[in-house]
Structure formats: C-alpha cells, structure tokens
Design an enzyme around this catalytic site. Structure first.
Site, PDB file in Angstrom:
ATOM      1  N   LYS A  54     -16.790   8.630 -30.161  1.00 38.34           N
ATOM      2  CA  LYS A  54     -17.846   8.026 -30.983  1.00 38.34           C
ATOM      3  C   LYS A  54     -17.530   8.204 -32.467  1.00 38.34           C
ATOM      4  O   LYS A  54     -17.698   7.286 -33.264  1.00 38.34           O
ATOM      5  CB  LYS A  54     -19.208   8.652 -30.644  1.00 38.34           C
ATOM      6  CG  LYS A  54     -19.751   8.208 -29.282  1.00 38.34           C
ATOM      7  CD  LYS A  54     -20.972   9.022 -28.834  1.00 38.34           C
ATOM      8  CE  LYS A  54     -21.401   8.591 -27.429  1.00 38.34           C
ATOM      9  NZ  LYS A  54     -22.521   9.372 -26.877  1.00 38.34           N
ATOM     10  N   GLN A  98     -26.349  14.521 -27.973  1.00 35.16           N
ATOM     11  CA  GLN A  98     -25.469  14.276 -26.822  1.00 35.16           C
ATOM     12  C   GLN A  98     -26.024  14.987 -25.589  1.00 35.16           C
ATOM     13  O   GLN A  98     -26.359  16.166 -25.630  1.00 35.16           O
ATOM     14  CB  GLN A  98     -24.042  14.747 -27.142  1.00 35.16           C
ATOM     15  CG  GLN A  98     -23.010  14.418 -26.087  1.00 35.16           C
ATOM     16  CD  GLN A  98     -22.785  12.916 -25.887  1.00 35.16           C
ATOM     17  OE1 GLN A  98     -22.914  12.129 -26.818  1.00 35.16           O
ATOM     18  NE2 GLN A  98     -22.467  12.515 -24.674  1.00 35.16           N
ATOM     19  N   ASP A 121     -30.121   6.274 -30.109  1.00 34.41           N
ATOM     20  CA  ASP A 121     -29.853   6.321 -28.668  1.00 34.41           C
ATOM     21  C   ASP A 121     -31.020   5.723 -27.880  1.00 34.41           C
ATOM     22  O   ASP A 121     -30.897   5.483 -26.676  1.00 34.41           O
ATOM     23  CB  ASP A 121     -29.684   7.789 -28.224  1.00 34.41           C
ATOM     24  CG  ASP A 121     -28.290   8.060 -27.703  1.00 34.41           C
ATOM     25  OD1 ASP A 121     -27.561   7.092 -27.415  1.00 34.41           O
ATOM     26  OD2 ASP A 121     -27.935   9.245 -27.577  1.00 34.41           O
TER      27      ASP A 121
HETATM   28  N1  GUN Z   1     -24.309  11.329 -22.279  1.00 36.29           N
HETATM   29  C1  GUN Z   1     -23.762  10.351 -21.518  1.00 36.29           C
HETATM   30  N2  GUN Z   1     -24.028   9.139 -22.054  1.00 36.29           N
HETATM   31  C2  GUN Z   1     -24.757   9.356 -23.164  1.00 36.29           C
HETATM   32  C3  GUN Z   1     -25.323   8.484 -24.134  1.00 36.29           C
HETATM   33  O1  GUN Z   1     -25.229   7.251 -24.089  1.00 36.29           O
HETATM   34  N3  GUN Z   1     -26.004   9.116 -25.140  1.00 36.29           N
HETATM   35  C4  GUN Z   1     -26.129  10.453 -25.190  1.00 36.29           C
HETATM   36  N4  GUN Z   1     -26.823  10.967 -26.205  1.00 36.29           N
HETATM   37  N5  GUN Z   1     -25.630  11.278 -24.309  1.00 36.29           N
HETATM   38  C5  GUN Z   1     -24.935  10.725 -23.301  1.00 36.29           C
END
Ligand code: GUN
Length: 295
Positions: A54, A98, A121
């Site tokens: 990311k 996350q 998110d």
């Molecule tokens: N863990 C797995 N996929 C995601 C996501 O799209 N966002 C976040 N914050 N954590 C994740």
C-alpha cells in the site's frame, strides 16, 4: 467457448495512472500532497506485506504515507492514541487501521474512533451502517468490494436485477460486498460455511463473488453457464518448484470455471491490484473533500 478474462491488473493500472494525474493537479493547486496514515499493530505477516504494498502504491502516485507500527503487545490505549494522533494531523487525509488487530484489542472501538471524513477503508460503523441503508450513502466504501464492483462494470455486467451470490461473510469483503450489490439492485444471496448445498445457489447465480478463503473450492460444474465470476481468494498453496515455495490461487477452480463462466477474474492479477487502487482513490477523494471544506 472460453470465458472472457477480466484483467484486474490492466484496469487497476489505468485507474492508478488517472489518480497520479489528479494527485499532481491537487499538489499544484494546494501545495501539499494527499496523506495516508496507517495503524498496524501486531506481527501478522501478510499484514506487513499488504502495508508495504500500500505504501509503495501511494508513493508511485504521489500520495504521502506514514505508518504507526506497533507491537503485538500494544494496549487499547496505545492503539487509540495512534488513531487520535492521525485524526488530529492536518497532513493526513485518510486513515487505515490494518486488520486483523491483536486479539486483545477491541476492533470495533478502534474503528469507531477513526474520523468519519478520514475513514478511507469504509469500516467505521456509521459508514457501514449507511452502506446497508436505503437512501443513505457512506462517505467511503471498503476497498475490496469496491474494486469488485468496478470490475463488474468494466466487464459490462448488468447488476440491476441480476442474481448475485456472495460466498463468504467477512466484515472486510463478504458483508460489505453484499450490501453494495443490494444498493446496485441485484438480488443477493450470501452463502457461508454453514450453507447447505452451495452448488444449488451457485446454479442460479448470474454473478458470483468468491470470498471464502478456500483454495480452488468452487467447482466449474457448480456455476451457471455464462456467469460472471469475481474471485477474491488469495490462498497460498505449496509450489516446491517455485522460488518462494508457494503460489497464490483463488477460491475458484479457474481452469474448470473457464469452460463454464462468461467472464472471470484471475488470481493473481484480478481483484488484488484493484483493492489497493480503491484505497488510493479513496485517499485522494478524502483530500479533495477536506480541501474543498477549508476553502
Ligand atoms: N486486512 C485485509 N484486508 C484489509 C483491508 O482492505 N483493509 C484493512 N484495513 N485491513 C485489511
């Protein structure tokens, strides 16, 4: 006839090029870059990889990013303090906590703390609640299901009135995916580990979203001929002849599905690149909204 391959990599690249152009226009206009703040707690290995990917993607399009990396022993107060700091930081426009967080952390309390305007998110309970309600719109929608919706549009799929089956009911993918498809006027069935006779539901599905997290679980013969299949699975399976010793495969038996489906995504190269792209798009949107507000 073989199914059309929906090339998520190509779609993601095209959208990222457009985001990069808009980010550079934003910087020219405002004199600062959109900023993403990440909170990562614990030692979940895939999370570290995702966060690295990311950050690299942010860098490539000109979005700045900071990470609050915290140990698995972090307390609720420490995680919440990191979120508050990002909420109060004017250089941060989007916040991502996350997941998963360590077991001892109250995930709902943490996600509720994220400023609604920075919730790129889309996991804040208010944004999820709005996603589930008629006539209400969340400020942001979760990245992976949003990426799936874009791929359906790219494939020219008529969502309104279609029978859609979502396999999996996770908070990150299955549940928001079902809500997004309902908003787009599909008739939605959510199947999961307790569903009896999954093939009978798939036989009626014009759209299948596979998000069960089980390698090659969905068989080609279960699908309705001509169905559009979006495979969200990223399962590691042993591959001793590769450098890494494993490869990533989807939830769908791809080779068999190719002969039945009308269109299908690959793994890798399908939904994966779209997830990060949607995060970039949401972060840019958050920065644009914030700039507009302060004008
Ligand atoms: N863990 C797995 N996929 C995601 C996501 O799209 N966002 C976040 N914050 N954590 C994740």
């Amino acid at each position: 006839m073989k199914a059309q391959i929906i090339d998520g990599r190509a779609v993601a690249d095209r959208i990222r090029d457009q985001i990069a152009v808009e980010v550079s226009q934003f910087i020219e206009q405002h004199g600062y870059a959109p900023g993403l703040g990440v909170v990562m707690a614990g030692d979940h290995a895939p999370s570290a990889t995702y966060v690295r990917m990311k950050r690299r993607a942010c860098e490539r399009v000109g979005i700045t990013s900071v990470v609050h990396e915290m140990t698995a022993n972090s307390t609720q107060a420490e995680v919440e303090a990191a979120i508050r700091k990002l909420n109060d930081d004017p250089t941060i426009h989007g916040i991502l906590v996350q997941l998963p967080l360590p077991d001892a952390i109250d995930e709902e309390a943490a996600l509720t703390l994220v400023s609604l305007e920075k919730d790129v998110d889309g996991f804040h309970p208010i944004n999820i609640g709005r996603l589930g309600q008629k006539g209400r719109d969340p400020l942001f929608t979760p990245a992976t299901p949003t990426g799936c919706m874009v791929l359906l549009e790219e494939a020219g799929v008529e969502i309104s009135g279609a029978n859609a089956v979502v396999v999996g009911r996770s908070n990150i993918v299955g549940m928001p995916m079902a809500l997004m498809l309902i908003k787009a006027n599909a008739t939605v069935t959510v199947c999961h580990s307790r569903t009896q006779d999954l093939p009978s539901y798939l036989k009626e599905a014009d759209i299948v979203i596979a998000a069960a997290g089980r390698a090659h679980f969905i068989q080609g013969e279960w699908l309705k001929p001509g169905a559009t299949v979006i495979d969200v699975g990223t399962n590691r399976v042993d591959a001793p002849d590769t450098e890494r010793g494993y490869k990533l495969v989807g939830d769908v038996d791809f080779d068999a599905a190719l002969d039945v489906a009308g269109a299908i995504t690959k793994v890798p190269g399908g939904v994966g690149p779209m997830t990060i792209t949607m995060l970039l798009q949401n972060t840019l949107k958050a920065a644009q909204r914030s700039a507009q507000k302060s004008n």
